[in-house]
Design an enzyme around this catalytic site. Sequence first.
Site, PDB file in Angstrom:
ATOM      1  N   GLU A   1       1.884  13.623 -12.297  1.00  0.00           N
ATOM      2  CA  GLU A   1       1.485  13.189 -13.634  1.00  0.00           C
ATOM      3  C   GLU A   1       2.623  12.462 -14.349  1.00  0.00           C
ATOM      4  O   GLU A   1       2.393  11.502 -15.076  1.00  0.00           O
ATOM      5  CB  GLU A   1       1.026  14.385 -14.470  1.00  0.00           C
ATOM      6  CG  GLU A   1      -0.314  14.967 -14.047  1.00  0.00           C
ATOM      7  CD  GLU A   1      -1.453  13.958 -14.142  1.00  0.00           C
ATOM      8  OE1 GLU A   1      -1.381  13.047 -14.991  1.00  0.00           O
ATOM      9  OE2 GLU A   1      -2.409  14.071 -13.355  1.00  0.00           O
TER      10      GLU A   1
ATOM     11  N   CYS B   1     -14.639   1.135 -14.524  1.00  0.00           N
ATOM     12  CA  CYS B   1     -14.485   0.640 -15.896  1.00  0.00           C
ATOM     13  C   CYS B   1     -13.076   0.065 -16.040  1.00  0.00           C
ATOM     14  O   CYS B   1     -12.291   0.482 -16.879  1.00  0.00           O
ATOM     15  CB  CYS B   1     -14.727   1.775 -16.890  1.00  0.00           C
ATOM     16  SG  CYS B   1     -15.107   1.220 -18.567  1.00  0.00           S
TER      17      CYS B   1
ATOM     18  N   CYS C   1     -20.122  -2.846 -14.274  1.00  0.00           N
ATOM     19  CA  CYS C   1     -21.091  -2.094 -15.069  1.00  0.00           C
ATOM     20  C   CYS C   1     -22.345  -1.744 -14.274  1.00  0.00           C
ATOM     21  O   CYS C   1     -22.982  -0.720 -14.523  1.00  0.00           O
ATOM     22  CB  CYS C   1     -21.456  -2.888 -16.313  1.00  0.00           C
ATOM     23  SG  CYS C   1     -20.026  -3.206 -17.373  1.00  0.00           S
TER      24      CYS C   1
ATOM     25  N   CYS D   1     -22.137   1.644 -12.850  1.00  0.00           N
ATOM     26  CA  CYS D   1     -21.664   2.708 -13.742  1.00  0.00           C
ATOM     27  C   CYS D   1     -22.794   3.685 -14.080  1.00  0.00           C
ATOM     28  O   CYS D   1     -23.910   3.264 -14.409  1.00  0.00           O
ATOM     29  CB  CYS D   1     -21.110   2.104 -15.032  1.00  0.00           C
ATOM     30  SG  CYS D   1     -20.555   3.336 -16.229  1.00  0.00           S
TER      31      CYS D   1
ATOM     32  N   CYS E   1     -24.196   2.666 -22.610  1.00  0.00           N
ATOM     33  CA  CYS E   1     -22.920   2.101 -23.058  1.00  0.00           C
ATOM     34  C   CYS E   1     -23.153   1.088 -24.191  1.00  0.00           C
ATOM     35  O   CYS E   1     -23.853   0.092 -24.004  1.00  0.00           O
ATOM     36  CB  CYS E   1     -22.207   1.430 -21.884  1.00  0.00           C
ATOM     37  SG  CYS E   1     -20.639   0.670 -22.333  1.00  0.00           S
TER      38      CYS E   1
END
Length: 363
Positions: free
Chosen positions: A45, A201, A208, A211, A217
Amino acid sequence: MREMPEPVLEAAEFQRRLLDWFNRHGRHDLPWQCQRTPYRVWVSEIMLQQTQVATVIPYFERFMDRFPTLAELAEASQDEVLHLWTGLGYYARGRNLHKAAQRLMAEHGGELPVASLEALAGLPGIGCSTAGAIIAQSTGQRAVILDGNVKRSLSRLHAVEGWPGRPAVERRLWALAEHYTPEERVVDYTQAMMDLGATLCRRGTPECSRCPFVDVCVAHARGEQRRFPEPKPKKALPTRTTLMLVLQDSGGRVLLEQRPASGLWGGLWGLPQFDDLVALRDWLDVHAPGAALQPNWPAFSHTFSHFKLEITPQPARVVGLDSVGEARCWYDPGNPGRIGLAAPVKSLLASLAPFALAAPEGP
DNA sequence: AACTCGGGGAC
DNA sequence: GTCCCAGAGTT
């Protein structure tokens, strides 16, 4: 809570769609997804802050190879940590990681406090989002993340106006992230949110049609996917210039200086830098009397996020200079040591390594 | 709230 | 060339 935009779906429905997509299209074989210990998740991370996955992977592998455990990281020298960070950027991350490891050994029994968001976020280099990611990924306990991927997806889904770096905008996105985060399957949910942003995205060309949220959206409905998130307000980059002294001894070794512990390239080793030739000559008079200047090499530029640095390498020769003082060393370009180097310095040294006695063409 | 801190991938 | 990325720390 009135700060939160209207959710496009109930949380349970959002989670169901996302996890269903993740089962089929998510990333399941990243290096830090196996042996998912708090230590490995933490290191990943930190490396992934402001850094893309493909860039991180080889650094993560080398780092884990050298420091398999938190204890081994804590016992290492900062130089060795920064050596493995060379080229990754944002070196405060490496310094903070090292510092946090030592603090964990001294004050937390050598374990990350993954039961407490506050304790985790109190460690150097760990903010709210990274703390949430570490908890979610390594324990499966519910924790909320808001990284660049999540910000991008959520801002499009709800057509959130304004640059996400603005605190008011960021608060709305946090509220949405909080709203959708489940109690169960948190490991997968968290990874799925990042995968959605990273693989579907995307910033430039979102896919899209694939998605799971295309039908709800708001940005897509308006045909304005590209307008979100709003870009950071930009300003002109100032240009700074610097001379870098490439002082070589008769063996072709190059004089390096360790930079101050904080600030640009903090703790890394670099070439002595000067604003102008006068300052460089003054320095040589004091530290390397008898050194002979050679014609400077062509300048090259290195662009940072907030300024552009034009670097002119200034070669010089000296003989019989053995003692170089504190925080300096002679560096053999043909036999690199395990220290951290600023990227342009590393490039410059590499370019002259095979031709220690000849002037290179530049990096 | 604005600024500092990197390097590279994607375009 | 531009933009920005699995952000955090400092002022």
